[in-house]
Design a protein around this motif. Structure first.
Motif, PDB file in Angstrom:
ATOM      1  N   GLY A  17      23.124  14.776  12.679  1.00  0.00           N
ATOM      2  CA  GLY A  17      22.994  15.218  11.130  1.00  0.00           C
ATOM      3  C   GLY A  17      24.284  14.518  10.581  1.00  0.00           C
ATOM      4  N   PRO A  28      21.548  15.743   1.464  1.00  0.00           N
ATOM      5  CA  PRO A  28      21.262  16.751   2.288  1.00  0.00           C
ATOM      6  C   PRO A  28      19.744  17.120   2.312  1.00  0.00           C
ATOM      7  CG  PRO A  28      23.153  17.549   1.086  1.00  0.00           C
ATOM      8  CD  PRO A  28      22.619  16.475   0.451  1.00  0.00           C
ATOM      9  N   ALA A  29      19.086  17.077   1.275  1.00  0.00           N
ATOM     10  CA  ALA A  29      17.479  17.423   1.338  1.00  0.00           C
ATOM     11  C   ALA A  29      16.939  16.529   2.160  1.00  0.00           C
ATOM     12  CB  ALA A  29      17.095  17.693  -0.295  1.00  0.00           C
ATOM     13  N   ILE A  31      17.982  14.636   4.496  1.00  0.00           N
ATOM     14  CA  ILE A  31      18.154  14.827   5.741  1.00  0.00           C
ATOM     15  C   ILE A  31      17.286  15.816   6.340  1.00  0.00           C
ATOM     16  CG2 ILE A  31      20.068  15.449   7.571  1.00  0.00           C
ATOM     17  CD1 ILE A  31      22.034  13.937   5.737  1.00  0.00           C
ATOM     18  N   LEU A  32      17.233  16.965   5.741  1.00  0.00           N
ATOM     19  CA  LEU A  32      16.485  18.098   6.192  1.00  0.00           C
ATOM     20  C   LEU A  32      15.008  17.871   6.206  1.00  0.00           C
ATOM     21  CD1 LEU A  32      18.182  21.359   4.638  1.00  0.00           C
ATOM     22  CD2 LEU A  32      18.567  20.350   6.966  1.00  0.00           C
ATOM     23  N   VAL A  33      14.693  16.924   5.423  1.00  0.00           N
ATOM     24  CA  VAL A  33      13.237  16.731   5.465  1.00  0.00           C
ATOM     25  C   VAL A  33      13.003  15.840   6.763  1.00  0.00           C
ATOM     26  CG1 VAL A  33      11.483  15.122   4.245  1.00  0.00           C
ATOM     27  CG2 VAL A  33      12.530  16.841   2.887  1.00  0.00           C
ATOM     28  N   TYR A  35      14.338  15.981   9.597  1.00  0.00           N
ATOM     29  CA  TYR A  35      14.588  16.858  10.596  1.00  0.00           C
ATOM     30  C   TYR A  35      13.156  17.357  10.798  1.00  0.00           C
ATOM     31  CZ  TYR A  35      19.300  16.379  12.517  1.00  0.00           C
ATOM     32  OH  TYR A  35      20.406  15.777  13.090  1.00  0.00           O
ATOM     33  N   VAL A  36      12.686  18.073   9.789  1.00  0.00           N
ATOM     34  CA  VAL A  36      11.371  18.857   9.927  1.00  0.00           C
ATOM     35  C   VAL A  36      10.147  18.238  10.464  1.00  0.00           C
ATOM     36  CG1 VAL A  36       9.824  19.695   8.359  1.00  0.00           C
ATOM     37  CG2 VAL A  36      11.791  20.820   8.518  1.00  0.00           C
ATOM     38  N   VAL A  37      10.244  16.635   9.500  1.00  0.00           N
ATOM     39  CA  VAL A  37       9.089  15.742  10.329  1.00  0.00           C
ATOM     40  C   VAL A  37       9.078  15.314  11.480  1.00  0.00           C
ATOM     41  CG1 VAL A  37       7.936  13.629   9.518  1.00  0.00           C
ATOM     42  CG2 VAL A  37       8.801  15.173   7.674  1.00  0.00           C
ATOM     43  N   VAL A  40       7.914  18.262  13.575  1.00  0.00           N
ATOM     44  CA  VAL A  40       6.618  18.103  13.652  1.00  0.00           C
ATOM     45  C   VAL A  40       5.939  16.853  14.528  1.00  0.00           C
ATOM     46  CG1 VAL A  40       4.423  17.798  12.372  1.00  0.00           C
ATOM     47  CG2 VAL A  40       6.205  19.000  11.161  1.00  0.00           C
ATOM     48  N   PRO A  62      17.735  24.769  15.329  1.00  0.00           N
ATOM     49  CA  PRO A  62      17.917  23.535  14.476  1.00  0.00           C
ATOM     50  C   PRO A  62      16.665  23.365  13.530  1.00  0.00           C
ATOM     51  CG  PRO A  62      19.057  22.941  16.227  1.00  0.00           C
ATOM     52  CD  PRO A  62      18.317  24.096  16.716  1.00  0.00           C
ATOM     53  N   LEU A  63      16.604  22.556  12.477  1.00  0.00           N
ATOM     54  CA  LEU A  63      15.264  22.460  11.654  1.00  0.00           C
ATOM     55  C   LEU A  63      14.209  21.806  12.474  1.00  0.00           C
ATOM     56  CD1 LEU A  63      15.879  22.191   7.828  1.00  0.00           C
ATOM     57  CD2 LEU A  63      14.756  24.050   9.086  1.00  0.00           C
ATOM     58  N   PHE A  66      11.720  24.322  13.493  1.00  0.00           N
ATOM     59  CA  PHE A  66      10.963  24.521  12.512  1.00  0.00           C
ATOM     60  C   PHE A  66       9.840  23.803  12.469  1.00  0.00           C
ATOM     61  CE2 PHE A  66       9.834  25.103   7.838  1.00  0.00           C
ATOM     62  CZ  PHE A  66       9.855  26.517   7.753  1.00  0.00           C
TER      63      PHE A  66
ATOM     64  N   ALA B  86      27.267  19.048   8.889  1.00  0.00           N
ATOM     65  CA  ALA B  86      25.829  19.286   9.229  1.00  0.00           C
ATOM     66  C   ALA B  86      25.595  20.335  10.331  1.00  0.00           C
ATOM     67  CB  ALA B  86      25.472  17.788  10.153  1.00  0.00           C
ATOM     68  N   LEU B  89      24.199  22.688   8.244  1.00  0.00           N
ATOM     69  CA  LEU B  89      23.213  22.209   7.449  1.00  0.00           C
ATOM     70  C   LEU B  89      22.100  22.419   8.128  1.00  0.00           C
ATOM     71  CD1 LEU B  89      22.167  20.776   4.704  1.00  0.00           C
ATOM     72  CD2 LEU B  89      22.721  18.622   6.241  1.00  0.00           C
ATOM     73  N   VAL B  90      22.122  21.567   9.418  1.00  0.00           N
ATOM     74  CA  VAL B  90      20.835  21.433  10.407  1.00  0.00           C
ATOM     75  C   VAL B  90      20.351  22.865  10.912  1.00  0.00           C
ATOM     76  CG1 VAL B  90      20.029  20.384  12.366  1.00  0.00           C
ATOM     77  CG2 VAL B  90      21.577  18.996  10.910  1.00  0.00           C
ATOM     78  N   PRO B  91      20.911  23.646  11.286  1.00  0.00           N
ATOM     79  CA  PRO B  91      20.290  24.968  11.866  1.00  0.00           C
ATOM     80  C   PRO B  91      19.591  25.653  10.778  1.00  0.00           C
ATOM     81  CG  PRO B  91      22.559  25.029  12.772  1.00  0.00           C
ATOM     82  CD  PRO B  91      22.347  23.968  11.502  1.00  0.00           C
ATOM     83  N   ILE B  92      18.765  26.658  11.119  1.00  0.00           N
ATOM     84  CA  ILE B  92      17.695  27.425  10.251  1.00  0.00           C
ATOM     85  C   ILE B  92      18.639  27.927   9.084  1.00  0.00           C
ATOM     86  CG2 ILE B  92      17.607  29.388  11.632  1.00  0.00           C
ATOM     87  CD1 ILE B  92      14.763  29.252  10.313  1.00  0.00           C
ATOM     88  N   ILE B 122      16.047  23.239  -3.511  1.00  0.00           N
ATOM     89  CA  ILE B 122      16.394  22.264  -2.706  1.00  0.00           C
ATOM     90  C   ILE B 122      15.801  22.484  -1.420  1.00  0.00           C
ATOM     91  CG2 ILE B 122      18.711  21.911  -1.368  1.00  0.00           C
ATOM     92  CD1 ILE B 122      20.360  23.567  -3.519  1.00  0.00           C
ATOM     93  N   VAL B 126      11.558  20.533   2.099  1.00  0.00           N
ATOM     94  CA  VAL B 126      11.380  20.665   3.654  1.00  0.00           C
ATOM     95  C   VAL B 126      10.190  21.485   3.950  1.00  0.00           C
ATOM     96  CG1 VAL B 126      12.427  22.113   5.487  1.00  0.00           C
ATOM     97  CG2 VAL B 126      13.841  21.079   3.928  1.00  0.00           C
ATOM     98  N   TYR B 129       7.109  18.815   2.729  1.00  0.00           N
ATOM     99  CA  TYR B 129       7.095  17.787   3.994  1.00  0.00           C
ATOM    100  C   TYR B 129       6.394  18.248   5.311  1.00  0.00           C
ATOM    101  CZ  TYR B 129       7.911  13.792   0.800  1.00  0.00           C
ATOM    102  OH  TYR B 129       7.878  12.809  -0.024  1.00  0.00           O
ATOM    103  N   ALA B 133       3.255  17.189   7.068  1.00  0.00           N
ATOM    104  CA  ALA B 133       3.327  16.775   8.626  1.00  0.00           C
ATOM    105  C   ALA B 133       2.325  17.650   9.252  1.00  0.00           C
ATOM    106  CB  ALA B 133       4.666  16.585   9.042  1.00  0.00           C
TER     107      ALA B 133
ATOM    108  N   TYR C 148      26.035  26.729  -2.348  1.00  0.00           N
ATOM    109  CA  TYR C 148      25.496  25.806  -1.317  1.00  0.00           C
ATOM    110  C   TYR C 148      26.566  25.153  -0.461  1.00  0.00           C
ATOM    111  CZ  TYR C 148      22.674  21.879   0.405  1.00  0.00           C
ATOM    112  OH  TYR C 148      22.056  21.297   1.158  1.00  0.00           O
TER     113      TYR C 148
END
Lengths: 117, 145, 331
Positions: A17, A28-29, A31-33, A35-37, A40, A62-63, A66, B86, B89-92, B122, B126, B129, B133, C148
């Motif tokens: 990341g 950042p938003a 990047i998170l999207v 990761y989630v996709v 999945v 990590p996301l 999720f 990150a 950022l990346v962890p929950i 923000i 997440v 998507y 997905a 944030y």
């Protein structure tokens, strides 16, 4: 041993990341999207479960984890409820985390104010 | 200035200091690693106290979200994130920070139009998507199954 | 000709500045008239705090010049917030006819240009201009909530929490606005919102070059040529390119954004915002003029004219720079 793998894999997923933050103009938003996709996708192929088997929380925290929860949830729901499961599976499985975020976010807003930097 | 947009962009790139990628990656690796290890510790503790595997996983997420929300509320999470990048950022916990911080920030606009309307400002993408997905993956699974 | 020569030599009578805590810890602290240690300034929101700062800056100028609000013909003011709410909500209490202006971080010079033209043309005897910015109100509008956890890029700039006000009059003192160059909007395709210095540098270069050319000035005419908020990188781009194009300013060239914070304050490329140029000029530079340490200054405030909407829609950042020549004249 699980703890070492959790640290190593979790850290590795995060530092990828960091490359995205520093080397691309992705927000950042976005990047998170991603990761989630990705979570999945890997989850629905059953690949992510294998990573969890040896990295434990290094893969679930990590996301992407999720995303995997969403994919796993929808699979189980389809097995149980058929076509309805497509709609209910993802959110049902991830509801704990989302509900906690909403609740604690609201509580945070009740008790805290934004602080000057 | 006699420069095309392309030439200027290229020129600017040579003038601006780049982020110290390697250093940032190490910092992200360590913080991200620590948060994941903490997650593992929480998960094992919940298992020890007799929760089923699935429940322990959910409780771990909820606890991490709570800790992140708490650190965000007292103004510490962003100070760690400034260095960790990150790694936070990346962890929950990063997801939780993205939910809690606008909720706090937009308190001035009231609890309905401020806090509630902006809480997913923000992190909303997440969930959007992620859910879309999951529906696609469910659809394929259903069709193949 | 793009440059307007003001033959009646309107005077820049007085300036006032008010700044925040981080700015007080920076390089300019001794020059500000007032400091607010609490960013909310006793108000219930960041926006109201910004309005209060701008109102106070305006009142300080009135106080310094022993004027009452009714002595002022009108006021040109602006800030970074949507619909210029930082200005209009503060100016209300002054009861002076008001023009709201928006030039992003170039607002202060835009105001000075309009005010000096009004006085030069005889449409007002005493005209005020004000502008402000606040780190916290800007962050929540343009970037992220304060809590944030994000990382800033090395070229990112820190919005200055400060307000400045100036009074232009047809007489009084020996510091005069002699010529002004309103800038053109220039876009060289930079779309990275965390590198606004690079987006604004071409506008600064164009305006400075035009000003020197229009007036036929030598490169060493001004004691200081000061840009508003190009920051470290934008400043070095502007300096290098100006030299290439024949305007070698060498050690006469400065940037308010690059000057305001100390290196260890972690402001990355430096300060930005309407309050940056307004407070550094009203504090430090005007002080030097008054004390006679310098006689001629070209103040060139730069503005990045993007909005959150234009950024989301994928547009690059158009920029503008306005130049005001401030010189000592015979009384």
């Amino acid at each position: 041993m699980t703890y070492l793998w959790a640290f190593l894999i979790g850290g590795a997923i995060c530092s990828i990341g960091q490359i995205l933050i520093d080397k691309t103009m992705l927000t950042p938003a976005r990047i998170l999207v991603m990761y989630v996709v990705l979570g999945v996708i890997l989850g629905s192929f059953g690949v992510y479960e294998k990573l969890i088997d040896f990295a434990g929380a290094g893969a679930t925290v990590p996301l992407t984890g999720f995303g995997n929860v969403l994919a796993k949830g929808v699979k189980e729901a389809v097995d149980k409820d058929g076509i309805v499961g497509i709609f209910t599976g993802g959110l049902t499985a991830s509801s704990g985390g989302i509900c906690a975020a909403i609740l604690f976010g609201y509580l945070g807003a009740l008790f805290a104010r934004s602080k000057e930097k | 200035m006699n420069m095309s947009k392309k030439q200027y962009k290229k020129y600017v790139k040579t003038k601006v200091t780049k982020s110290p990628l390697f250093k940032n990656m190490i910092k992200a690796y360590i913080t991200g690693g620590i948060i994941c290890t903490a997650g593992q510790l929480l998960n094992d503790s919940y298992l020890y106290f007799g929760f089923a595997e699935e429940q322990a996983g959910t409780l771990t997420s909820i606890t991490l979200v709570f800790l992140s929300a708490f650190l965000t509320s007292i103004g510490i999470y962003d100070k760690i994130a400034k260095h960790a990048g990150a790694g936070t950022l990346v962890p929950i916990t990063g997801f939780a920070n993205a939910v809690v911080s606008p909720a706090i920030e937009f308190k001035d606009e009231g609890y309905v139009l401020g806090v509630a309307a902006n809480i997913f400002k923000i992190a909303g993408p997440v969930i959007t998507y992620g859910v879309i997905a999951s529906v696609v993956s469910g659809l394929i699974y259903y069709a193949l199954g | 000709m793009q440059t307007i020569i003001l033959n009646n030599k309107p005077r820049l009578v007085s300036c006032a500045s008010i700044a925040g805590k981080k700015e007080n810890d920076g390089n300019m602290s001794e020059f500000f008239d007032a400091i607010i240690l609490d960013g909310r300034y006793g108000k219930k929101s960041w926006e109201e705090a910004e309005s209060e700062m701008q109102k106070d800056a305006a009142f300080m100028v009135l106080h310094k010049t022993e004027n009452k609000p009714e002595d002022i013909s009108f006021i040109f003011g602006g800030d970074l917030l949507n619909q210029c709410m930082g200005t209009s909500f503060g100016i209300t209490k002054l009861n002076i006819p008001f023009f709201g202006i928006y030039g992003a971080c170039s607002t202060f010079c835009e105001g000075l240009i309009l005010a000096s033209m009004c006085v030069d043309g005889g449409y007002g005897k005493k005209v005020m201009c004000t502008s402000s910015s606040h780190f916290c109100s800007s962050e929540r509008q343009f970037r992220f909530p304060l809590e944030y956890g994000g990382q800033r890029a090395p070229a990112a700039q820190w919005t200055v929490t400060a307000a400045g006000a100036a009074l232009v009059s047809d007489s009084g003192g020996d510091i005069s606005i002699t010529a002004v160059t309103p800038g053109k909007v220039i876009d060289l395709g930079i779309s990275d919102a965390s590198n606004m210095g690079a987006a604004m540098a071409p506008a600064a270069i164009d305006t400075i070059k035009t000003h020197f050319k229009d007036r036929g000035l030598k490169n060493n005419y001004f004691d200081m040529v000061v840009t508003g908020d190009l920051g470290k990188f934008g400043y070095s781009i502007a300096k290098e390119k100006l030299k290439e194009e024949g305007v070698d300013l060498s050690n006469r060239f400065y940037d308010c954004g690059a000057m305001i914070y100390k290196e260890e304050q972690d402001a990355h490329a430096g300060g930005s915002g309407c309050g940056c140029c307004a407070s550094v000029f009203s504090g430090y530079i005007f002080d030097m003029l008054k004390q006679g340490k310098i006689d001629r200054v070209l103040l060139v405030a730069t503005g990045a004219l993007m909005s959150t909407t234009s950024a989301y829609q994928g547009n690059s950042i158009p920029s503008v720079a306005h130049a005001v020549s401030i010189e000592r004249v015979r009384k």
